[in-house]
Design a protein around this motif. Structure first.
Motif, PDB file in Angstrom:
ATOM      1  N   ASP A 175      46.707  77.444  -9.132  1.00 48.35           N
ATOM      2  CA  ASP A 175      47.233  76.744 -10.292  1.00 48.35           C
ATOM      3  C   ASP A 175      45.879  75.699 -10.768  1.00 48.35           C
ATOM      4  O   ASP A 175      45.669  75.750 -11.836  1.00 48.35           O
ATOM      5  CB  ASP A 175      48.180  75.753  -9.716  1.00 48.35           C
ATOM      6  CG  ASP A 175      48.702  74.903 -10.869  1.00 48.35           C
ATOM      7  OD1 ASP A 175      49.401  75.550 -11.973  1.00 48.35           O
ATOM      8  OD2 ASP A 175      48.600  73.669 -10.859  1.00 48.35           O
ATOM      9  N   MET A 177      43.493  77.887 -12.770  1.00 50.86           N
ATOM     10  CA  MET A 177      44.067  78.328 -14.050  1.00 50.86           C
ATOM     11  C   MET A 177      44.155  77.112 -15.183  1.00 50.86           C
ATOM     12  O   MET A 177      43.738  77.321 -16.268  1.00 50.86           O
ATOM     13  CB  MET A 177      45.372  78.864 -13.835  1.00 50.86           C
ATOM     14  CG  MET A 177      45.337  80.184 -13.155  1.00 50.86           C
ATOM     15  SD  MET A 177      46.910  81.213 -13.330  1.00 50.86           S
ATOM     16  CE  MET A 177      46.500  82.696 -12.395  1.00 50.86           C
ATOM     17  N   VAL A 185      44.851  85.481 -20.354  1.00 54.83           N
ATOM     18  CA  VAL A 185      44.436  85.852 -18.954  1.00 54.83           C
ATOM     19  C   VAL A 185      45.111  87.563 -18.815  1.00 54.83           C
ATOM     20  O   VAL A 185      46.042  87.714 -19.172  1.00 54.83           O
ATOM     21  CB  VAL A 185      44.919  85.001 -18.073  1.00 54.83           C
ATOM     22  CG1 VAL A 185      46.668  84.804 -17.968  1.00 54.83           C
ATOM     23  CG2 VAL A 185      44.638  85.382 -16.538  1.00 54.83           C
ATOM     24  N   ALA A 192      45.572  89.710 -15.674  1.00 60.56           N
ATOM     25  CA  ALA A 192      45.986  89.994 -14.330  1.00 60.56           C
ATOM     26  C   ALA A 192      45.920  91.282 -13.772  1.00 60.56           C
ATOM     27  O   ALA A 192      46.453  92.327 -14.509  1.00 60.56           O
ATOM     28  CB  ALA A 192      46.912  89.179 -13.843  1.00 60.56           C
ATOM     29  N   TYR A 239      52.217  85.942  -9.502  1.00 56.59           N
ATOM     30  CA  TYR A 239      52.981  86.483 -10.822  1.00 56.59           C
ATOM     31  C   TYR A 239      54.066  85.515 -11.390  1.00 56.59           C
ATOM     32  O   TYR A 239      53.972  85.297 -12.392  1.00 56.59           O
ATOM     33  CB  TYR A 239      53.890  87.818 -10.244  1.00 56.59           C
ATOM     34  CG  TYR A 239      54.677  88.314 -11.306  1.00 56.59           C
ATOM     35  CD1 TYR A 239      54.345  89.138 -12.395  1.00 56.59           C
ATOM     36  CD2 TYR A 239      56.102  87.864 -11.149  1.00 56.59           C
ATOM     37  CE1 TYR A 239      55.240  89.558 -13.082  1.00 56.59           C
ATOM     38  CE2 TYR A 239      56.891  88.399 -12.322  1.00 56.59           C
ATOM     39  CZ  TYR A 239      56.348  89.223 -13.170  1.00 56.59           C
ATOM     40  OH  TYR A 239      57.573  89.712 -14.327  1.00 56.59           O
ATOM     41  N   LEU A 267      52.074  82.711 -13.160  1.00 53.91           N
ATOM     42  CA  LEU A 267      51.725  83.248 -14.598  1.00 53.91           C
ATOM     43  C   LEU A 267      52.592  83.313 -15.434  1.00 53.91           C
ATOM     44  O   LEU A 267      52.722  82.909 -16.601  1.00 53.91           O
ATOM     45  CB  LEU A 267      50.907  84.519 -14.419  1.00 53.91           C
ATOM     46  CG  LEU A 267      49.485  84.579 -13.640  1.00 53.91           C
ATOM     47  CD1 LEU A 267      49.053  85.828 -13.468  1.00 53.91           C
ATOM     48  CD2 LEU A 267      48.469  83.874 -14.816  1.00 53.91           C
ATOM     49  N   THR A 268      53.844  83.806 -14.952  1.00 51.24           N
ATOM     50  CA  THR A 268      54.920  84.049 -15.986  1.00 51.24           C
ATOM     51  C   THR A 268      55.706  82.901 -16.209  1.00 51.24           C
ATOM     52  O   THR A 268      56.360  82.765 -17.324  1.00 51.24           O
ATOM     53  CB  THR A 268      55.769  85.217 -15.543  1.00 51.24           C
ATOM     54  OG1 THR A 268      56.365  84.958 -14.040  1.00 51.24           O
ATOM     55  CG2 THR A 268      54.858  86.544 -15.427  1.00 51.24           C
ATOM     56  N   MET A 304      52.286  79.426 -16.672  1.00 47.77           N
ATOM     57  CA  MET A 304      51.337  79.529 -17.500  1.00 47.77           C
ATOM     58  C   MET A 304      51.698  80.003 -18.759  1.00 47.77           C
ATOM     59  O   MET A 304      51.444  79.421 -19.960  1.00 47.77           O
ATOM     60  CB  MET A 304      50.185  80.417 -17.016  1.00 47.77           C
ATOM     61  CG  MET A 304      49.453  79.819 -15.576  1.00 47.77           C
ATOM     62  SD  MET A 304      48.890  78.252 -16.041  1.00 47.77           S
ATOM     63  CE  MET A 304      48.605  77.382 -14.326  1.00 47.77           C
ATOM     64  N   VAL A 316      49.761  86.188 -21.172  1.00 53.57           N
ATOM     65  CA  VAL A 316      49.377  86.922 -19.854  1.00 53.57           C
ATOM     66  C   VAL A 316      49.632  88.440 -19.984  1.00 53.57           C
ATOM     67  O   VAL A 316      50.677  88.863 -20.537  1.00 53.57           O
ATOM     68  CB  VAL A 316      50.351  86.437 -18.572  1.00 53.57           C
ATOM     69  CG1 VAL A 316      49.926  87.100 -17.339  1.00 53.57           C
ATOM     70  CG2 VAL A 316      50.398  84.727 -18.566  1.00 53.57           C
ATOM     71  N   TRP A 337      42.012  87.710 -13.604  1.00 55.96           N
ATOM     72  CA  TRP A 337      42.456  87.433 -12.218  1.00 55.96           C
ATOM     73  C   TRP A 337      42.655  88.768 -11.422  1.00 55.96           C
ATOM     74  O   TRP A 337      43.470  89.630 -11.703  1.00 55.96           O
ATOM     75  CB  TRP A 337      43.801  86.775 -12.353  1.00 55.96           C
ATOM     76  CG  TRP A 337      44.279  86.358 -11.059  1.00 55.96           C
ATOM     77  CD1 TRP A 337      44.898  86.916 -10.004  1.00 55.96           C
ATOM     78  CD2 TRP A 337      43.788  85.056 -10.450  1.00 55.96           C
ATOM     79  NE1 TRP A 337      45.059  86.052  -8.993  1.00 55.96           N
ATOM     80  CE2 TRP A 337      44.437  84.721  -9.274  1.00 55.96           C
ATOM     81  CE3 TRP A 337      42.886  83.952 -10.959  1.00 55.96           C
ATOM     82  CZ2 TRP A 337      44.031  83.748  -8.428  1.00 55.96           C
ATOM     83  CZ3 TRP A 337      42.809  82.785 -10.158  1.00 55.96           C
ATOM     84  CH2 TRP A 337      43.237  82.801  -8.821  1.00 55.96           C
TER      85      TRP A 337
END
Length: 381
Positions: free
Chosen positions: A79, A82, A92, A94, A103, A106-107, A110, A117, A140
């Motif tokens: 975290d 990012m 980003v 990944a 995951y 990110l989803t 972020m 993403v 990533w």
């Protein structure tokens, strides 16, 4: 200085701590100032302690990095990276088969914050170029990946990303710095869930980051202090103690995992074994080039692809504890579909090959004969 020696000695000067052979646990929240204008290294425990500094310097040395940073967990480390690198409107890329916790971050964290993403199959480094654009600020990677132990080429992907001025971060948890040093292969950032192999005894929750660039270090360090997701001194001490035996433990983990993978490959109840050390593994040649050895995790597809079959085997195991983690001295078994990757949508798990009849085995350092005997009785019809 060789790795095993660095693991024991680098990062701590006993002459500055009363000649204590082990780093003291500075169990304090605050450090007194000599004067109002004093410029001193430690003031408030959220921004740093001598115990944490010793761990951060030790990790930096093991990853051949200039700087290390410690966090309260591996996810706190991810975290912070990012947040330090990305801002709303950035993108980003990944690796598509990232750890379920990454995951979710990110989803669910972020993306709602304005970060776009992309999850991409990066098994062929040429695929990266098609997805790059000036807005992509971070790549990533996770190699070997969790749980199917896929590998990506750090050198090749870093070279492509560099042309786009995209920073490359590698989750090096499964390999550890003993088996792989991503910064030496072109990456900009290395992240560890030190909860796993680095601490090594299933008694610490801790994350670590290593970087070379001083500006990047300061950016992540600002997030570390501002958000306060830092480890306490006891956890730092325990992680330092664990790292002292990392080289020895990783050799035994690898020895045992290689034998387990070979043995499982001949068992009638197993459909497929995932382990980079097996010649038939699609990433075997890359692993042999990119890593020192092949790691301590073995994943299997059972012949019967069902949760019931996975539960039957997992619950019959006696040495292997059914648990979420990995990398401890004891062997652990994980049902990825419901545990480490439980946050992923069912359709995505299907696409990535995360099955109900799948088990991830973290092979411990017990006697190999006992490990194989336990697996044999659990798999017996």
């Amino acid at each position: 200085m060789k790795f095993a020696t660095k693991a024991i000695h680098v990062g701590y000067d006993s002459s500055k701590h009363g000649h204590a052979v082990m780093p003291p646990i500075y169990q304090t929240s605050v450090f007194a100032h000599d004067t109002l204008d004093a410029n001193q290294p430690f003031t408030y425990a959220r921004t740093g302690t001598p115990t944490r500094a010793a761990l951060e310097d030790n990790l930096a040395a093991l990853e051949n990095a200039a700087h290390g940073l410690a966090f309260g967990s591996g996810m706190a480390a991810i975290d912070a990276v990012m947040r330090a690198v990305l801002k709303p409107g950035d993108e980003v890329i990944a690796q598509q088969d990232v750890y379920g916790g990454a995951y979710r971050l990110l989803t669910k964290v972020m993306a709602p914050a304005g970060i776009k993403v992309h999850f991409v199959d990066l098994s062929d480094s040429r695929a990266l170029a098609a997805h790059l654009n000036p807005a992509v600020k971070l790549l990533w990677l996770e190699t070997p990946s969790n749980p199917l132990l896929n590998l990506v080429d750090i050198v090749a992907l870093s070279a492509v990303a560099r042309q786009n001025h995209t920073l490359v971060a590698v989750d090096n948890t499964f390999a550890t710095p003993y088996l792989q040093n991503p910064l030496d292969q072109g990456a900009d950032i290395v992240v560890h869930s030190a909860t796993k192999y680095l601490a090594g005894h299933s008694d610490v929750l801790l994350g670590l980051v290593a970087v070379n660039d001083p500006e990047l270090f300061q950016a992540i360090r600002f997030i570390q202090s501002a958000s306060g997701g830092v480890p306490g001194p006891q956890d730092c001490f325990l992680c330092l103690r664990g790292i002292k035996t990392l080289a020895l433990r990783m050799e035994r983990h690898c020895d045992n995992a290689e034998k387990v993978a070979a043995w499982l490959s001949s068992q009638p109840g197993i459909e497929r074994v995932f382990y980079p050390g097996l010649p038939e593994h699609p990433g075997h040649a890359l692993a042999a080039r990119q890593m020192k050895r092949f790691g301590g995790v073995v994943t299997v597809y059972l012949k019967e692809d069902s949760r019931a079959a996975a539960a039957r085997v997992a619950e019959r195991l006696q040495l292997f504890a059914l648990a979420e983690s990995l990398g401890g001295v004891e062997s652990l078994v994980n049902h990825s579909a419901s545990m480490s990757h439980g946050a992923m949508p069912a359709e995505l798990k299907r696409q990535l090959g995360v099955r109900e009849g799948q088990l991830r085995l973290s092979i411990g350092i017990e006697d190999i004969d006992d490990i194989l005997a336990d697996l044999a009785q659990a798999l017996a019809e």
